[in-house]
Design an enzyme around this catalytic site. Structure first.
Site, mmCIF file in Angstrom:
data_model
loop_
_atom_site.group_PDB
_atom_site.id
_atom_site.type_symbol
_atom_site.label_atom_id
_atom_site.label_comp_id
_atom_site.label_asym_id
_atom_site.label_seq_id
_atom_site.Cartn_x
_atom_site.Cartn_y
_atom_site.Cartn_z
ATOM 1 N N HIS A 109 37.832 36.643 48.303
ATOM 2 C CA HIS A 109 38.991 35.593 48.028
ATOM 3 C C HIS A 109 40.060 36.518 47.583
ATOM 4 O O HIS A 109 40.317 37.267 46.776
ATOM 5 C CB HIS A 109 38.578 35.012 46.790
ATOM 6 C CG HIS A 109 39.480 33.881 46.638
ATOM 7 N ND1 HIS A 109 39.589 32.465 47.362
ATOM 8 C CD2 HIS A 109 40.382 33.620 45.653
ATOM 9 C CE1 HIS A 109 40.501 31.925 47.018
ATOM 10 N NE2 HIS A 109 41.111 32.284 45.927
ATOM 11 N N ASP A 145 34.696 29.128 44.495
ATOM 12 C CA ASP A 145 35.268 30.575 44.098
ATOM 13 C C ASP A 145 35.376 30.726 42.460
ATOM 14 O O ASP A 145 36.080 31.417 41.735
ATOM 15 C CB ASP A 145 36.866 30.211 44.317
ATOM 16 C CG ASP A 145 37.275 30.372 45.791
ATOM 17 O OD1 ASP A 145 36.400 30.838 46.604
ATOM 18 O OD2 ASP A 145 38.106 29.610 46.101
#
Ligand code: GAR
Length: 195
Positions: A109, A145
């Protein structure tokens, strides 16, 4: 030897960095590159390297994520990977899919999580006036995430940075971080890597 499948949606530069790292004494090898976009640039790059590829276009499935994933799973299960790496894979996965690969599903990410989960990470870092940005490799859990962090790399935000210049600086670090984490993870070591 661990077998790795990599899911992509775009150019696949992180996929290439992972694939290129898996040689010699590396404890893993790539067995499949799969994409939700048949036009993803990374698929052609994988084919050129003689790595098996699969494309399952998500669009005909509309909102039916499970039906899309069932088709994708068909290809993944046939390749029988030990580890699944998301590398610029831009579809949200269902809890069922995530559970199936629990403990062996990684993602990269482009932010220093827990800052900026979701999209437009660089724009948000610039808008906030952050002096530092970076990327995170984490284990994927049902919370977007937010799974356990396996590695992070930091870069400075420089005066005059735009979304593009910052993204390029971070991407360069992504290409160092993800292979470093995968190598450790494939050897059974979950100690986070900090670059
Ligand atoms: C990378 O910057 C990756 O961190 C990001 O997409 C880009 C893919 O580039 N991933 C996400 O935003 C996931 N939410 P690539 O296809 O060249 O590896």
């Amino acid at each position: 030897m661990k077998h790795v499948a990599i899911l992509i949606s775009g150019g696949g530069s992180n996929m290439l960095a992972l694939v290129n790292s898996m040689t010699g004494d590396h404890p893993a090898r790539p067995v499949l590159i799969a994409s939700n976009d048949p036009a993803a640039g990374g698929l052609a790059k994988a084919k050129a390297l003689d790595i098996p590829t699969a494309a399952v276009d998500h669009r005909p499935f509309g909102k039916d994520r499970q039906a899309f994933e069932a088709e994708l799973l068909h290809h993944i299960e046939a390749a029988n990977p030990d580890i699944l790496c998301l590398a610029g894979f831009m579809r949200i996965l269902t809890p069922g899919f995530i559970q199936r690969f629990q403990g062996r599903l990684l993602n990269i990410h482009p932010s220093l999580l827990p800052k900026y989960p979701g999209l437009h990470t660089h724009t948000r870092a610039l808008a906030a006036g952050d002096t530092e940005a970076g990327c995170t490799v984490h284990e994927v859990t049902a919370d977007l995430d937010a799974g356990p962090i396996l590695g992070q790399a930091r870069v400075p935000v420089l005066p005059g940075d735009t979304e593009d210049t910052l993204a390029a600086r971070v991407l360069h670090e992504e290409h160092r971080l993800y292979p470093a984490v995968l190598r450790r993870f494939a050897a059974g070591d979950r100690t986070p890597v900090f670059l």
